[in-house]
Scaffold this active site. Structure first.
Site, PDB file in Angstrom:
ATOM      1  N   ASP A 236       0.817  -1.217   0.000  1.00 14.07           N
ATOM      2  CA  ASP A 236       0.000   0.000   0.000  1.00 14.07           C
ATOM      3  C   ASP A 236       0.845   1.259   0.000  1.00 14.07           C
ATOM      4  O   ASP A 236       0.604   2.180  -0.784  1.00 14.07           O
ATOM      5  CB  ASP A 236      -0.917   0.018   1.233  1.00 14.07           C
ATOM      6  CG  ASP A 236      -1.960  -1.081   1.194  1.00 14.07           C
ATOM      7  OD1 ASP A 236      -2.206  -1.628   0.105  1.00 14.07           O
ATOM      8  OD2 ASP A 236      -2.531  -1.400   2.255  1.00 14.07           O
ATOM      9  N   ASP A 249       0.356  -0.652   5.897  1.00 13.74           N
ATOM     10  CA  ASP A 249      -0.749  -1.431   5.343  1.00 13.74           C
ATOM     11  C   ASP A 249      -2.058  -0.865   5.890  1.00 13.74           C
ATOM     12  O   ASP A 249      -2.298  -0.887   7.104  1.00 13.74           O
ATOM     13  CB  ASP A 249      -0.601  -2.907   5.739  1.00 13.74           C
ATOM     14  CG  ASP A 249      -1.389  -3.828   4.827  1.00 13.74           C
ATOM     15  OD1 ASP A 249      -1.624  -3.453   3.667  1.00 13.74           O
ATOM     16  OD2 ASP A 249      -1.794  -4.919   5.281  1.00 13.74           O
ATOM     17  N   LYS A 251      -5.980  -0.960   6.474  1.00 10.06           N
ATOM     18  CA  LYS A 251      -7.040  -1.963   6.573  1.00 10.06           C
ATOM     19  C   LYS A 251      -8.341  -1.305   7.005  1.00 10.06           C
ATOM     20  O   LYS A 251      -8.353  -0.298   7.716  1.00 10.06           O
ATOM     21  CB  LYS A 251      -6.666  -3.050   7.591  1.00 10.06           C
ATOM     22  CG  LYS A 251      -5.423  -3.856   7.224  1.00 10.06           C
ATOM     23  CD  LYS A 251      -5.653  -4.676   5.966  1.00 10.06           C
ATOM     24  CE  LYS A 251      -4.428  -5.522   5.634  1.00 10.06           C
ATOM     25  NZ  LYS A 251      -4.598  -6.260   4.346  1.00 10.06           N
TER      26      LYS A 251
END
Length: 343
Positions: A236, A249, A251
């Site tokens: 990402d 990352d 989420k």
């Protein structure tokens, strides 16, 4: 006074007896007539067992209690503390067969002054090399599979087959839009109007306090490949978080995940990307930390889970074991394929 002799004569002529009874009691208690002699509970106590305790209490009366003395008294009263059984001596922690270092000793850390003007965005090449996501999916534990299937059945029971498919599609679409919004916010080439529109998104609002600590973006939605271990992935973001270069990352979640253990296999995914980026010729820098950010649709503050060098190293060993398990499964399937063709 005339009334008293009259009452005495009436009593003598009546059938009532004036003899005292054995159970006459003028107590105000309603159950006193049936009262039995009670045995003191102190007489049932093992006097020998607690004699040391009684003596210690009497001898130390007036002295201040200490944690050690309290533990000794608890031990005498309730016995030793019941602790979890230690692992068996013959059960040793699994160690990866083919060890590969997480960090590349040939690379030096990227200096803060060498931030590129445009973040890297390398497209992912579709080939025969397995992805990090596929490896993790193919090597889930039986416990993970059980809970995943149970959740899926519960959702289908509540929403129906079509409703569950629509729900899954919406979750995927929301995650994709969230990543696109973050890419627009973190990219120096992003559209200012689009950035303002993205601020209205609940997920983006959820990570505002995290974005304040993010700077020096090096890569966005960029592919990585571990040239030695042969796996690929699409990370990402690579940027500095509170001054430390991290693989970030992003989420999304409908339920709070305040602890890193609530993120399941996400730490393995992050360290897999760190190991790949440190062994990918397309990247000249080295990453030693990770960050998992769990954002919420209602805009409540996201939970950041920072992974330092030591924690990354621990998860790296677990990732190597999952990678070995996947490789072994693939070999077993390739061996069975010729046999299936001859049947």
């Amino acid at each position: 006074m005339k009334a008293f002799p009259t009452i005495c004569r009436q009593l003598r002529s009546s059938r009532f007896s004036l003899e005292p009874t054995a159970h006459v009691d003028f107590s105000t208690s309603s159950c006193a007539c049936s009262r039995k002699k009670k045995v003191s509970p102190y007489k049932e106590v093992d006097q020998g067992k607690y004699s040391d305790l009684v003596q210690s209490v009497l001898s130390s009366r007036g002295l201040a209690q200490t944690p050690e003395s309290l533990f000794e008294e608890d031990n005498l009263l309730y016995g030793p503390v019941s602790k979890c059984k230690p692992p068996k001596q013959d059960e040793k922690a699994r160690v990866p067969g083919n060890w590969c270092p997480l960090f590349n000793p040939e690379r030096i850390k990227l200096n803060a002054t060498s931030t590129p003007t445009i973040p890297l965005k390398i497209p992912l090449q579709r080939n025969m090399i397995p992805s990090v996501t596929k490896i993790l999916q193919q090597t889930m534990t039986s416990e993970q599979i059980f809970y995943l299937e149970r959740w899926k059945k519960r959702m289908i029971l509540e929403l129906g087959e079509d409703g569950f498919e629509e729900y899954s599609s919406n979750i995927f679409l929301q995650g994709k839009q969230f990543h696109k919004a973050l890419e627009s916010i973190l990219s120096p080439q992003g559209d200012l109007k689009e950035r303002d529109e993205n601020l209205e998104c609940g997920y983006v609002e959820s990570v505002q306090h995290i974005l304040k600590d993010v700077s020096g973006v090096r890569a966005l939605e960029s592919a990585v490949q571990h040239e030695t271990l042969k796996y690929v992935g699409l990370l990402d973001c690579v940027a500095e978080y509170q001054g430390k270069l991290c693989v970030i990352d992003w989420k999304t979640s409908e339920k709070p995940k305040p602890y890193i253990r609530n993120t399941f296999d996400n730490p393995l995914q992050v360290v897999a990307y760190i190991g790949a980026i440190n062994n990918d010729a397309n990247y000249s820098f080295q990453v030693q930390c990770g960050l998992i950010v769990v954002a919420y649709k209602d805009g409540s503050p996201a939970h950041p889970h920072f992974m330092d060098t030591e924690l990354c190293s621990q998860y790296w060993a677990k990732w190597l074991l999952r990678l070995e398990e996947y490789t072994q499964k693939e070999k077993n399937q390739n061996i069975q394929k010729p046999d299936q063709g001859t049947e």
